[in-house]
Design a protein around this motif. Structure first.
Motif, PDB file in Angstrom:
ATOM      1  N   GLU A 309     -33.886  33.624  30.236  1.00 55.76           N
ATOM      2  CA  GLU A 309     -33.460  32.015  29.658  1.00 55.76           C
ATOM      3  C   GLU A 309     -33.970  32.452  28.033  1.00 55.76           C
ATOM      4  O   GLU A 309     -34.163  32.363  27.232  1.00 55.76           O
ATOM      5  N   GLN A 310     -35.425  32.553  28.312  1.00 54.80           N
ATOM      6  CA  GLN A 310     -35.731  33.019  27.216  1.00 54.80           C
ATOM      7  C   GLN A 310     -36.255  34.251  26.073  1.00 54.80           C
ATOM      8  O   GLN A 310     -35.871  33.695  25.196  1.00 54.80           O
ATOM      9  N   GLU A 311     -36.205  35.466  27.109  1.00 51.69           N
ATOM     10  CA  GLU A 311     -35.389  36.331  26.523  1.00 51.69           C
ATOM     11  C   GLU A 311     -34.624  36.843  25.825  1.00 51.69           C
ATOM     12  O   GLU A 311     -33.852  36.432  24.496  1.00 51.69           O
ATOM     13  N   MET A 312     -33.037  35.645  26.087  1.00 53.62           N
ATOM     14  CA  MET A 312     -32.273  35.665  25.718  1.00 53.62           C
ATOM     15  C   MET A 312     -32.025  34.751  24.334  1.00 53.62           C
ATOM     16  O   MET A 312     -30.897  35.606  23.509  1.00 53.62           O
ATOM     17  N   THR A 313     -32.488  34.290  24.452  1.00 52.23           N
ATOM     18  CA  THR A 313     -32.507  32.398  23.737  1.00 52.23           C
ATOM     19  C   THR A 313     -33.128  33.417  22.259  1.00 52.23           C
ATOM     20  O   THR A 313     -33.107  33.543  21.277  1.00 52.23           O
ATOM     21  N   GLU A 314     -34.517  34.166  22.532  1.00 51.23           N
ATOM     22  CA  GLU A 314     -35.199  34.607  21.291  1.00 51.23           C
ATOM     23  C   GLU A 314     -34.456  36.089  20.456  1.00 51.23           C
ATOM     24  O   GLU A 314     -34.189  36.371  19.290  1.00 51.23           O
ATOM     25  N   ARG A 315     -33.347  36.577  21.516  1.00 54.13           N
ATOM     26  CA  ARG A 315     -32.963  37.919  21.209  1.00 54.13           C
ATOM     27  C   ARG A 315     -31.812  37.213  20.218  1.00 54.13           C
ATOM     28  O   ARG A 315     -31.181  37.675  19.256  1.00 54.13           O
ATOM     29  N   ILE A 316     -31.429  35.992  20.370  1.00 50.92           N
ATOM     30  CA  ILE A 316     -29.795  35.599  19.806  1.00 50.92           C
ATOM     31  C   ILE A 316     -30.795  34.695  18.386  1.00 50.92           C
ATOM     32  O   ILE A 316     -30.259  35.591  17.112  1.00 50.92           O
ATOM     33  N   TRP A 317     -31.893  34.162  18.360  1.00 49.71           N
ATOM     34  CA  TRP A 317     -32.390  33.868  17.125  1.00 49.71           C
ATOM     35  C   TRP A 317     -32.447  34.409  16.385  1.00 49.71           C
ATOM     36  O   TRP A 317     -32.939  34.631  15.405  1.00 49.71           O
ATOM     37  N   HIS A 318     -33.170  36.071  16.489  1.00 54.69           N
ATOM     38  CA  HIS A 318     -33.324  37.454  16.037  1.00 54.69           C
ATOM     39  C   HIS A 318     -31.554  37.661  15.690  1.00 54.69           C
ATOM     40  O   HIS A 318     -31.883  37.736  14.544  1.00 54.69           O
ATOM     41  N   ALA A 324     -34.818  38.070   9.544  1.00 51.23           N
ATOM     42  CA  ALA A 324     -34.816  38.209   7.882  1.00 51.23           C
ATOM     43  C   ALA A 324     -35.726  38.855   7.522  1.00 51.23           C
ATOM     44  O   ALA A 324     -36.183  39.052   6.469  1.00 51.23           O
ATOM     45  N   SER A 325     -36.793  37.750   8.189  1.00 52.75           N
ATOM     46  CA  SER A 325     -37.830  38.213   7.999  1.00 52.75           C
ATOM     47  C   SER A 325     -38.754  40.321   7.906  1.00 52.75           C
ATOM     48  O   SER A 325     -39.597  39.889   7.285  1.00 52.75           O
ATOM     49  N   ASP A 326     -37.062  40.070   8.634  1.00 50.93           N
ATOM     50  CA  ASP A 326     -37.998  42.498   8.514  1.00 50.93           C
ATOM     51  C   ASP A 326     -37.437  42.814   7.221  1.00 50.93           C
ATOM     52  O   ASP A 326     -37.592  44.475   7.372  1.00 50.93           O
ATOM     53  N   ILE A 327     -36.024  43.227   6.661  1.00 49.37           N
ATOM     54  CA  ILE A 327     -35.542  43.395   5.552  1.00 49.37           C
ATOM     55  C   ILE A 327     -36.327  42.770   4.029  1.00 49.37           C
ATOM     56  O   ILE A 327     -35.861  41.547   4.243  1.00 49.37           O
ATOM     57  N   ASP A 362     -25.803  42.110  13.664  1.00 48.89           N
ATOM     58  CA  ASP A 362     -24.948  42.653  13.140  1.00 48.89           C
ATOM     59  C   ASP A 362     -24.993  41.769  11.832  1.00 48.89           C
ATOM     60  O   ASP A 362     -24.925  42.619  10.190  1.00 48.89           O
ATOM     61  N   LEU A 363     -25.171  40.929  11.895  1.00 51.23           N
ATOM     62  CA  LEU A 363     -25.965  40.510  10.161  1.00 51.23           C
ATOM     63  C   LEU A 363     -27.216  40.821   9.678  1.00 51.23           C
ATOM     64  O   LEU A 363     -27.641  41.040   8.574  1.00 51.23           O
ATOM     65  N   ALA A 364     -28.763  41.948  10.026  1.00 57.53           N
ATOM     66  CA  ALA A 364     -28.954  42.445   9.877  1.00 57.53           C
ATOM     67  C   ALA A 364     -28.494  43.763   9.602  1.00 57.53           C
ATOM     68  O   ALA A 364     -29.154  44.456   8.618  1.00 57.53           O
TER      69      ALA A 364
END
Length: 442
Positions: A309-318, A324-327, A362-364
């Motif tokens: 659950e923590q992993e999926m939450t982090e993936r969805i958040w990213h 946005a902080s990577d580009i 997709d957004l990235a």
């Protein structure tokens, strides 16, 4: 009362057969892309890669020849979506031409602008050929679920270096395994594309489960609820892909919301029966073929540091915000098509860019390729298409078609707001084809 445009095709049976066969050929070109390119080898891999694009263009040209078919209002809306997509991409196209060359620019422009015309084409062809060919096409997609799942089960029992388990480039797929369990791609080039097909196939599977058709022959023999639903459950889990499992769950949730808003008792009973059949299939197939579920179970078991659950939450958040902080900030991006599969073969600029960075979400991807301008305009267009599609579903009076269209609307909503439409032509084909199907059902 005959459908508009139907007499034109009735008087020309050979032309009518072409109209019916071309969309089916497009479906098969996407489904069989991986296995055909493995058989053909590297020399023919690139030409086969573009076959689906040629067929999309052929569908659109055929649709223009029966311009009298269908509702003028719906056709105007679908054409407006396609023209809008083409128009908003002109500025990023020009910048890509300057940075990466005309070949990359045309390739990238195609990735975004070609497939919206498929919605218009599918709608017009479905109306022009009549209800039965459209139903037949949906039945074929539901039937495809069965052999693709069977092949995936066979792949799971073959060595990793068997040709069926190799990538289209000839490499091993072991890097994508989960604790020794292969994540198989069936007839598709990659696991992700198999997962995309399965999320789209939720609607045809629903259609096959609720249809009262008396169709006979091999198609009806295969497309039985007690065959298709278990095969579908095995398919989404055997990929080991959370995109397939969670995507189908999200689609079901959206479809349920669409159905409840205008539900009759019959709709509720149909939905409940479908969900109960799916749960029962999951329980039974886990007992019969437990290996098919191992890769997914391992990938969702979590790690010492993170729960699943923590992993999926982090993936969805990213995927939604964290990227946005990577580009670096850019107005018009770094070039259309740079992050699409195959772009590195067409442009050194794209090949160099992909060495340093890869946009998985997709957004990235949209921001990287088209900057702040494209992420606003492209996502706004997609949100408009999602809203329009849901509205069309609520106008459908046929009860079985309504439930099926609700699942299509679920797919369009999930993929329209989250799917990588700009770098995955197969997903774009399923998405825009689904929009056209909903319009035809309405």
């Amino acid at each position: 009362m005959p459908l508009a445009g139907e007499p034109y095709l009735t008087r020309r049976p050979k032309l009518g057969a072409l109209y019916k066969a071309t969309p089916i050929a497009l479906v098969l070109s996407v489904v069989l892309d991986g296995i055909l390119r493995r058989i053909a080898g590297p020399k023919l891999s690139v030409p086969l890669f573009f076959v689906k694009d040629v067929l999309v263009g052929a569908c659109f040209v055929l649709a223009l020849r029966v311009s009298n078919a269908g509702s003028p209002r719906r056709k105007k809306a679908l054409m407006a979506f396609a023209v809008a997509a083409s128009a908003i991409l002109i500025l990023p196209f020009l910048k890509t031409t300057v940075n990466g060359g005309i070949i990359l620019a045309l390739f990238g422009y195609k990735e975004y602008a070609l497939y919206p015309f498929l919605a218009y084409a599918i709608y017009t062809i479905c109306v022009a050929t009549g209800k039965k060919p459209m139903e037949h096409g949906v039945w074929i997609i539901a039937a495809i679920v069965v052999p693709t799942s069977l092949l995936a089960c066979i792949q799971l029992r073959l060595p990793a270096d068997n040709w069926l388990n190799m990538s289209v480039a000839g490499g091993t797929m072991e890097d994508f395994s989960a604790a020794g369990y292969l994540r198989v791609s069936s007839t598709f080039p990659f696991v992700a594309q198999y997962s995309m097909f399965l999320t789209f196939a939720s609607a045809p599977v629903c259609w096959s489960a609720m249809s009262t058709s008396t169709k006979t022959g091999i198609l009806r023999l295969v497309v039985r609820p007690w065959i298709v639903i278990p095969a579908y459950i095995v398919g989404i889990f055997i990929t080991g892909s959370r995109e397939a499992v969670w995507g189908c769950a999200a689609i079901t949730c959206v479809a349920s919301c669409v159905i409840v808003r205008r539900a009759t008792l019959r709709n509720i009973v149909q939905l409940a029966a479908l969900l109960m059949g799916s749960v029962l299939s999951l329980i039974v197939m886990k007992e019969i073929n437990p290996d098919a579920f191992e890769a997914y179970s391992i990938r969702t078991a979590g790690t010492y540091n993170y729960s699943h659950e923590q992993e999926m939450t982090e993936r969805i958040w990213h995927s939604l915000v964290g990227w946005a902080s990577d580009i670096d900030f850019t107005i018009l991006g770094n070039g259309l098509g740079v992050m699409s599969n195959g772009s590195q073969l067409l442009s050194k600029y794209a090949a160099d860019a992909r060495i340093d960075y890869w946009t998985e979400t997709d957004l990235a991807n949209t921001y990287y390729e088209g900057g702040a301008y494209l992420i606003f305009t492209w996502m706004a267009l997609r949100a408009l298409v999602v809203a329009w599609s849901v509205k069309q579903v609520w106008s459908i009076r046929n009860q079985s078609q309504f439930v099926t269209a609700a699942f299509l609307a679920g797919f369009i909503t999930v993929q329209g707001l989250y799917g990588t439409l700009g770098i995955q032509p197969p997903l774009a084909i399923w998405f825009w084809g689904g929009v056209g199907l909903i319009a035809a059902m309405a």
